[in-house]
Design an enzyme around this catalytic site. Sequence first.
Site, PDB file in Angstrom:
ATOM      1  N   ASN A 198       0.792  -1.325  -0.043  1.00 14.46           N
ATOM      2  CA  ASN A 198      -0.151  -0.116   0.022  1.00 14.46           C
ATOM      3  C   ASN A 198       0.936   1.396  -0.080  1.00 14.46           C
ATOM      4  O   ASN A 198       1.507   1.535   0.967  1.00 14.46           O
ATOM      5  CB  ASN A 198      -0.857  -0.041   1.167  1.00 14.46           C
ATOM      6  N   HIS A 202      -9.529   1.180   5.036  1.00 17.87           N
ATOM      7  CA  HIS A 202      -8.025   1.399   5.927  1.00 17.87           C
ATOM      8  C   HIS A 202      -8.270   2.242   7.039  1.00 17.87           C
ATOM      9  O   HIS A 202      -9.143   3.096   7.025  1.00 17.87           O
ATOM     10  CB  HIS A 202      -6.908   1.873   5.040  1.00 17.87           C
ATOM     11  N   GLU A 229      -6.666   4.505   8.166  1.00 17.96           N
ATOM     12  CA  GLU A 229      -6.458   5.932   7.950  1.00 17.96           C
ATOM     13  C   GLU A 229      -7.894   6.662   7.434  1.00 17.96           C
ATOM     14  O   GLU A 229      -8.003   7.810   7.393  1.00 17.96           O
ATOM     15  CB  GLU A 229      -5.285   6.199   6.752  1.00 17.96           C
ATOM     16  N   SER A 256       3.727  -2.450  10.298  1.00 19.01           N
ATOM     17  CA  SER A 256       5.199  -2.449  10.450  1.00 19.01           C
ATOM     18  C   SER A 256       5.675  -3.837   9.841  1.00 19.01           C
ATOM     19  O   SER A 256       6.777  -4.077  10.559  1.00 19.01           O
ATOM     20  CB  SER A 256       5.546  -1.938  11.737  1.00 19.01           C
TER      21      SER A 256
HETATM   22  P1  13P Z   1       3.243   0.195   7.582  1.00 16.54           P
HETATM   23  O1  13P Z   1       3.638  -1.133   7.080  1.00 16.54           O
HETATM   24  O2  13P Z   1       4.157   1.672   7.188  1.00 16.54           O
HETATM   25  O3  13P Z   1       3.191   0.115   9.023  1.00 16.54           O
HETATM   26  O4  13P Z   1       1.715   0.493   7.221  1.00 16.54           O
HETATM   27  C1  13P Z   1       0.833  -0.554   7.221  1.00 16.54           C
HETATM   28  C2  13P Z   1      -0.312  -0.157   6.449  1.00 16.54           C
HETATM   29  O5  13P Z   1      -1.111   0.882   6.999  1.00 16.54           O
HETATM   30  C3  13P Z   1      -0.544  -0.868   5.366  1.00 16.54           C
HETATM   31  O6  13P Z   1      -1.908  -0.587   4.897  1.00 16.54           O
END
Ligand code: 13P
Length: 250
Positions: free
Chosen positions: A9, A95, A97, A213
């Site tokens: 992503n 997601h 976010e 992560s």
């Molecule tokens: P990170 O791998 O940067 O923690 O992000 C995870 C994520 O939100 C994938 O959709």
Amino acid sequence: MRTPVIAGNWKMYKTGGESAAFVKEFLPMVAGVKGVEIVLAPPFPWLGLVASLTAGKKIGVASQNVHFAPEGAYTGEVSPAMVKDVGARYAIIGHSERRQYFAETDDSVNRKVKAVLAAGLVPILCLGETLAEREAGKTFEVAGRQLRAGLEGIAAPDGTKVVVAYEPVWAIGTGKTATPGQAQEVHAFLRKTLAELWGSGAADAVRILYGGSVKPENIAALMANADIDGALVGGASLKPATFAAIVKFK
Ligand code: 13P
């Protein structure tokens, strides 16, 4: 047997030139990879570009969102059919976010999952608890609610096309990965919930990805768990060599 999915992503990163350069470097690195579904989720303007540069290379392309209507007067929005039309095959839905910054709710997520399935795309349904929810002992309650709400009104066998991504909010972009044990415990719970909805045969067919992560250093330990069927990778998907190392976890 569930084919693992490793999806990158890119969030709101990369110009068109940077996206093309990524694909050019990445393709030879993963040319020999078998038995893994690789997915790239670039920003909307580069969906068609990345789809055409990866055509015939067994790499799927995903949008990071869609609107739930097939078309209409929704300025600034993009429909599942449009995403499909430029060559994408997956759509990331719900997601954290988007839930946090764009007021997505369980209801809008559910409508989007249905619209994506109706358009013939594969939804990647994201869910996961916040740190406060985990600390309050509500992880299973939240993950279970988000899963059931996201899949409301969807039945197997169509539903088994859905890819679920468990992304604990406290692990996203923080460098703080869930331990393989913490992730497996939630994944097993999600599969049990799917079995309650659709029966165990259907539940066994659904891929459940972990996100938060994920790095080359922790992917193998995560993938060693029975109910972890892949990863949704943010930051570590932005560099070809790093993402290729995750794809080649075996
Ligand atoms: P990170 O791998 O940067 O923690 O992000 C995870 C994520 O939100 C994938 O959709």
